[in-house]
Design a protein around this motif. Sequence first.
Motif, mmCIF file in Angstrom:
data_model
loop_
_atom_site.group_PDB
_atom_site.id
_atom_site.type_symbol
_atom_site.label_atom_id
_atom_site.label_comp_id
_atom_site.label_asym_id
_atom_site.label_seq_id
_atom_site.Cartn_x
_atom_site.Cartn_y
_atom_site.Cartn_z
ATOM 1 N N ALA A 163 -1.112 6.905 -2.431
ATOM 2 C CA ALA A 163 -1.666 6.655 -1.238
ATOM 3 C C ALA A 163 -3.131 6.696 -1.413
ATOM 4 N N VAL A 164 -3.838 7.354 -2.186
ATOM 5 C CA VAL A 164 -5.484 7.219 -2.275
ATOM 6 C C VAL A 164 -5.534 6.088 -3.245
ATOM 7 N N ARG B 107 -7.374 0.120 -3.317
ATOM 8 C CA ARG B 107 -7.122 -1.439 -3.396
ATOM 9 C C ARG B 107 -7.685 -2.016 -2.276
ATOM 10 N N LEU B 108 -7.726 -1.508 -1.282
ATOM 11 C CA LEU B 108 -8.378 -2.450 0.206
ATOM 12 C C LEU B 108 -9.906 -2.740 0.030
ATOM 13 N N THR C 205 0.811 -1.232 -0.035
ATOM 14 C CA THR C 205 -0.112 0.073 -0.146
ATOM 15 C C THR C 205 1.027 1.063 -0.006
ATOM 16 N N PRO C 206 1.529 1.378 -1.244
ATOM 17 C CA PRO C 206 2.498 2.609 -1.358
ATOM 18 C C PRO C 206 1.889 3.954 -1.082
ATOM 19 N N GLY C 207 2.382 4.937 -1.049
ATOM 20 C CA GLY C 207 1.915 6.438 -1.071
ATOM 21 C C GLY C 207 2.508 7.234 0.229
ATOM 22 N N HIS C 208 2.094 6.877 1.420
ATOM 23 C CA HIS C 208 2.403 7.338 2.684
ATOM 24 C C HIS C 208 3.996 7.148 2.562
ATOM 25 N N HIS D 212 5.473 0.960 1.825
ATOM 26 C CA HIS D 212 4.505 0.705 3.117
ATOM 27 C C HIS D 212 3.447 -0.659 2.690
ATOM 28 N N ILE D 213 3.344 -1.508 3.825
ATOM 29 C CA ILE D 213 2.463 -2.542 3.706
ATOM 30 C C ILE D 213 1.555 -2.437 4.747
#
Length: 251
Positions: free
Chosen positions: A205-206, A211-212, A160-163, A167-168
């Motif tokens: 990030a959005v 994706r979630l 979950t990249p962006g931040h 990031h995972i």
Amino acid sequence: MAKVHVLDIAFTHGGERHAISPVLIQDAQDTILVDCGYPEFVPLLQAAAEQHGTTLATVNRLIVTHHDMDHIGSLAELKRQYPHIEIVSHESEVPYLNGTRQSLRLTQALASYDELPASAKEQAEAFMNLLRAVEPAGVDRIVTSGERLPWCGGVEIIHTPGHMPGHISLYLPEQRTLIAGDAAVIEEGRLAIANPHYALDLAEAVMSVRRLLDYEIEELICYHGGRFEGNIREALLQLVDAYSIDYDEQQ
């Protein structure tokens, strides 16, 4: 079925009250700690674990969502105290954790330093010194997106990249639980992007939040905010839609 314990840790920093929510996942064979707070937080982690009837000595895996200081500050200390702990991270986070590359948050702070007003530079310097002081730690197991770890009934890795680029977040299919890390935070009861002005890539990030939505989530745990109360899917959709509107207005 494995139990999921949220370690709600409240503390004072800079004269203000703060809170973080590392997570313990535990079954008869394994105890997994997800993120570990600021430097010198081991006693706070221990006290929080004891409130759930366990101790840090039972932890044999430590999964790092990303290398921000509030998530990894006690990593090296924990490894020293409990050498059996296996440290787990996304492949792109490894050089930042083991100290072979400079923290991306420090790089970001250095890049903006000259543009700060004089009144803000002392605080910025203190923050950068804290980042420099974080002790590196080696990674024992590297994971990639989509990988399913065999512990505690299964732990799926979601990139979950962006931040931050590496990031995972973690999905526990047996419990239908999503451990978001900083992919999302809870602010005044609502889901939000973590520090959007400091996200390494806000658009990404959005997209990570979007994706979630592919997962069946009955419980959502954020590092900042703890357990989310409310309709999770609706809250995720509202968060994505809010930023979609912002992008439309900017074009």
